[in-house]
Design an enzyme around this catalytic site. Structure first.
Site, short mmCIF file in Angstrom:
data_model
loop_
_atom_site.label_atom_id
_atom_site.label_comp_id
_atom_site.label_asym_id
_atom_site.label_seq_id
_atom_site.Cartn_x
_atom_site.Cartn_y
_atom_site.Cartn_z
CE1 TYR A 183 40.31 55.58 60.77
CE2 TYR A 183 39.21 56.14 62.49
CZ TYR A 183 40.27 56.21 61.99
OH TYR A 183 41.35 56.56 62.60
N PRO A 219 39.68 55.62 73.65
CG PRO A 219 38.00 54.58 72.55
CD PRO A 219 38.19 55.62 73.46
NE ARG A 257 34.94 58.15 70.65
CZ ARG A 257 36.21 58.46 71.20
NH1 ARG A 257 37.20 58.67 70.28
NH2 ARG A 257 36.39 58.67 72.25
#
Length: 791
Positions: A568, A410, A616
């Site tokens: 995040y 990604p 992930r």
């Protein structure tokens, strides 16, 4: 020039001899706190590059050394009752005592004054033009000026003892011994026609369980009781020969790093400046290379300050590269018990490639028969034919069949409008899918407008976004044999920032939206302070993830990855740096996992059961008081227990204060650990990612068992057809898109073009490669199939 050298080991004495040869008028004095006949250890190993430099600088001394060398070409690995021999290596070693004797004699002949059994006096920097600190790992010079050099001393977890034996090995020996207390290992190599080095090493926990702690004597005293215990433990390996000590005692290796190596007229060389674990070579080698470089810079530069600056600029990149390899090697040996159940051939390959200086291609060049055995062992472990390189062996991820083990990682493109992916994304992802990878991943697709990183991020909170993604998925499925995966995430406290090329992680100048996080702590200086997420927020965020997952399923994605990395939102709940809550969602790791697992469970329930779901994670925060690889193992264990089909192992980006240790394949050891400690026993897969740029690295990672799949990012930006080209380079036939088949064969190259890559390999960072060209072996290579000649 008036020069003072503190330390009469190989680095200090060699520097003195070199400077005297360059200019006999130099007034050089060496102080050595030990007697002339006192030395530690037994043999020292040299590379071809080091010996070439010594020969160029001092042919007479190089010739004297070469007459005393023991040379060999093989490595023998003894593991689980089997001996595996790998040929084509090329090493040279000699007695440390003889080396010191040669250097002492050389210095006497050149007129260097050496004071043995004499500590260096104070005030040398005022009395001499140049002061060289060559006084080893416990350097008093470094300690006296610690405020200037700012050393970092990293004491490691293994115990080792440097011993000798009168058994003359014919090759470098790795004896891997499983005991009732744990795994122990011996590093052995010949240094003369009468003796070999015999280094015993084990994790401190094994050392304690084996009772060595109770036998230890005070510092400075040879540990005779421990030597007797070693002699008994390794009686089979010694085969009736003796083992003996030389100031031998149990040690813990300390990796020495310094922010600076010089100050004014004072400079550090060798172990005083830096150390590299003995498992990849010799500290003596590095020290003598330092001396060569320092002498050359002093001779070439107009003044001392310029010379010392040039010396550090020249040597620091070389040393840091060596230290990266050494760090990987020492950590591998610290965790050697983790591989105790690995099939012997794969274990041997794992051991040989532990530092990343040796790769599959290196080994195939040196010993093709061993490489064939490695290929066969890998294929057998997977129930696959041996005809394909490891990276092109198929893989089953959950119920999803992948044609090979290459993933397009990604990568955020920041090129959407109102979260809608457009033609750019079609071309970007479509070209990668047609480029040969088994799986292509989207960038992080955001679950809500507030969950975006930037205004250019893609999303899945509307049906318009879903339909645009469906167009891209349809293209990938109709025009390639690749699969396509959806990465879902929420930016959390790292949201409302500029496009990457306008200022990564910098807040928007206008049009900001409120960010949210587990605690009201900003990501870095200048970052917005996020609002603390309450129960209502957590419920809404979970619902946003579920809705986005359903739209992703409707769009036809083959796989879903939950983004719990890089700081995040879900990652920020996992890290104690960003999560300082006092409720049930903060504090212990179990509590910090609670919300990410709630989201995972809700998404897993909404995502089609026949399609895999992976996670992930950031395996380490690269910051004090943050998550470490030990936490990563438990985080992976929790997600796998909740049904994750694979763990995608990244690291960092959790705090702006991180200090990552970048390097080639630098995150792979984290994947390796998770695979061996958690995933292998559960059937879950592990994905390695991070600075994996060559097909050789991919094959090496897979063959060693460090991961099941490899995610490649930037290399695919450089070359969208990276995977197809990797097949062509390996002369392996894969199916190209019918429109491109005219270009599917590797173009012919001229003789010059064919040679150039090999020459560049020899020139680039030779210290990171074990390339030896000139040695005449004292025994036939292992692959020749002939018995060994007596020494």
């Amino acid at each position: 020039m008036k020069i003072a050298i503190v330390g009469g080991g190989p680095g200090g004495l060699y520097f003195a001899a070199l400077m005297k040869q360059l200019d006999p008028s130099h007034d050089i004095t060496v102080w050595e706190r030990d007697a002339a006949d006192v030395t530690f250890g037994f043999g020292v190993v040299f590379s071809d590059e080091t010996l070439g430099g010594i020969e160029n600088a001092d042919p007479e001394f190089a010739d004297a050394m070469s007459r005393r060398f023991a040379r060999w070409t093989d490595i023998d690995i003894h593991y689980r009752g089997e001996t595996h021999t790998v040929g084509g290596q090329g090493f040279a070693a000699m007695s440390r005592k003889e080396l010191l004797g040669l250097l002492q004699e050389r210095c006497r002949d050149l007129g260097v004054v050496v004071h043995f059994s004499t500590p260096a006096p104070d005030g040398l920097t005022e009395s001499y033009d140049l002061v060289v600190g060559a006084d080893g790992v416990n350097s008093q010079v470094r300690q006296s000026f610690s405020d200037v050099f700012r050393p970092n001393l990293d004491r490691r977890h293994n115990k080792y003892m440097w011993l000798g034996t009168d058994r003359v090995f014919e090759a470098f020996q790795f004896f891997i011994k499983d005991t009732e207390w744990g795994t122990m290992q011996v590093h052995g190599y010949p240094y003369s026609d009468s003796g070999s080095t015999f280094i015993v090493e084990m994790h401190e926990d094994v050392w304690r369980r084996a009772g060595f702690q109770d036998l230890a004597l005070p510092p400075g005293v040879s540990d005779t009781a421990a030597v007797d215990w070693v002699r008994s433990l390794f009686a089979e390996e010694l085969a009736g020969y003796q083992v003996f000590a030389n100031n031998s005692k149990w040690l813990s290796f300390t990796t020495v790093r310094n922010e600076r190596w010089h100050h004014g007229n004072l400079v550090l060389v060798g172990d005083a400046a830096h150390t590299a674990h003995f498992s990849i070579g010799s500290g003596t080698k590095l020290a003598m290379e330092d001396s060569l470089a320092l002498a050359a810079c002093l001779h070439e530069q107009p003044d001392i300050e310029t010379a010392l600056t040039a010396y550090e600029a020249e040597r620091r990149p070389v040393v840091e590269s060596t230290q990266r390899a050494a760090q990987a090697s020492l950590e591998w040996f610290e965790n050697i018990g983790m591989y105790a159940g690995q099939e012997p051939t794969r274990f041997c390959f794992n051991l040989l490639t532990r530092s990343r200086r040796i790769t599959y291609d290196n080994l195939r060049t040196r010993d093709s028969e061993f490489a064939d055995r490695v290929d066969a062992a890998f294929a057998a472990s997977q129930g696959l034919p041996t005809t394909a390189p490891a990276m092109f062996q198929p893989f089953r991820l959950g119920r999803l069949e992948l044609k090979n083990r290459v993933i397009v990682s990604p990568m955020d493109m920041y090129s959407a409008v109102d979260g809608v992916p457009g033609d750019f994304h079609l071309v970007h992802l479509g070209s990668k899918a047609m480029g040969g990878a088994g799986l292509v991943m989207t960038e992080m697709v955001c679950v809500s407008p507030e969950g975006r990183i930037t205004p250019g991020c893609t999303g899945l909170w509307t049906d318009e976004q879903r339909d645009s993604w469906a167009r891209i998925v349809s293209f990938v499925h109709s025009r390639s044999t690749a699969r396509i995966g959806l990465q879902l995430g929420h930016s959390g406290r790292k949201g409302s920032t500029r496009l990457m090329w306008e200022g990564m992680d910098e807040p928007l100048p206008e049009g900001n939206w409120e960010t949210i996080g587990p605690s009201p702590l900003p990501y870095g200086p200048g970052s917005a302070v996020p609002r603390l997420a309450d129960r209502e927020d957590l419920d809404q965020i979970t619902a946003d993830f579920v809705a986005a997952a359903r739209r992703g399923a409707e769009a036809g994605f083959d796989l879903l990855e939950l983004h719990c990395a890089h700081g995040y939102l879900l990652s920020s709940f996992l890290s104690p740096i960003s999560n300082q809550r006092t409720d049930s969602y903060g504090g212990s790791l179990e509590n910090r996992l609670r919300f990410p697992l709630e989201v995972f469970d809700a998404v897993r329930a909404a995502w089609p059961a026949e399609r895999p779901m992976i996670v992930r994670i950031s395996a380490t925060d690269w910051a004090p008081d943050g998550n470490t690889e030990h936490d990563a193992v438990e985080i992976a264990r929790a997600f796998i227990a909740h049904g994750a089909d694979a763990i995608d192992v990244s690291s960092g980006q959790v705090t702006a204060d991180e200090r990552p240790a970048y390097g080639r394949s630098y995150q792979t050891p984290f994947a390796d650990r998770i695979r061996h400690e958690v995933a292998a026993a559960t059937g879950a897969a592990v994905i390695a990612v991070g600075a994996i740029a060559s097909y050789d690295d991919v094959n090496s990672i897979l063959l060693a068992g460090r991961a099941d799949l490899c995610a490649i990012g930037r290399a695919h930006l450089y070359d969208p057809h990276w995977t197809l080209h990797a097949a062509a380079e390996q002369e392996y036939r894969v199916q190209w898109p019918v429109q491109f088949q005219a270009g599917s064969r590797k173009p012919p190259t001229s003789r010059t073009d064919a040679v150039r890559p090999r020459l560049s390999l020899l020139r680039a960072e030779p210290q990171d490669r074990n390339v030896h060209l000139r040695w005449t072996p004292h025994r036939e290579p292992a692959s020749a199939g002939r018995p060994r000649s007596p020494r």
